[in-house]
Design a protein around this motif. Sequence first.
Motif, short mmCIF file in Angstrom:
data_model
loop_
_atom_site.label_atom_id
_atom_site.label_comp_id
_atom_site.label_asym_id
_atom_site.label_seq_id
_atom_site.Cartn_x
_atom_site.Cartn_y
_atom_site.Cartn_z
N UNK A 77 0.87 -1.18 0.00
CA UNK A 77 0.00 0.00 0.00
C UNK A 77 0.90 1.23 0.00
N UNK A 78 0.50 2.24 -0.72
CA UNK A 78 1.27 3.49 -0.82
C UNK A 78 2.74 3.23 -1.16
N UNK A 79 3.00 2.23 -2.00
CA UNK A 79 4.34 1.97 -2.48
C UNK A 79 5.25 1.18 -1.56
N UNK A 80 4.74 0.69 -0.44
CA UNK A 80 5.59 -0.12 0.45
C UNK A 80 4.83 -1.34 0.98
N UNK A 81 5.59 -2.32 1.42
CA UNK A 81 5.04 -3.59 1.89
C UNK A 81 4.15 -3.38 3.11
#
Length: 135
Positions: free
Chosen positions: A36-40
Amino acid sequence: MRSALRGAAVGAAALGLAVLIPSAAQAASSYSVVNTDGSRAGEAWYNRPVAGTHADLPWIDLYDAKCDGHFVYVSITVSWSGHLDHTYGLKNDGGCGTTRGFNLNETGDSITYRACVSGGLWPDTCGPRRTESLR
């Protein structure tokens, strides 16, 4: 000099021990990661049955990787001879950095699963689907 060598030996022994003891992710048969939002944000690891552990059943470890206030869950579909048997979910609401394990007492040929994050709005964000044999 002796102190430096002793420190190096202790460090090498610890590194060797870390290589010999697999983490849950390394021992898993397969896994699904949700971002989510570019991170794990979460991970689901499927583990084949191992004699003497987890009641000789396959299991899933579900990890919440993000301190975002959203719980992670794994969506599971069980199939028998290519036909859908049932679908259900298991959740880890223990919070950031926690892992929850679930034994899978299933009858069927295979499961398809994926890690998801509850975001409050539908649809939730999910990782890729993975399929594993239950036999």
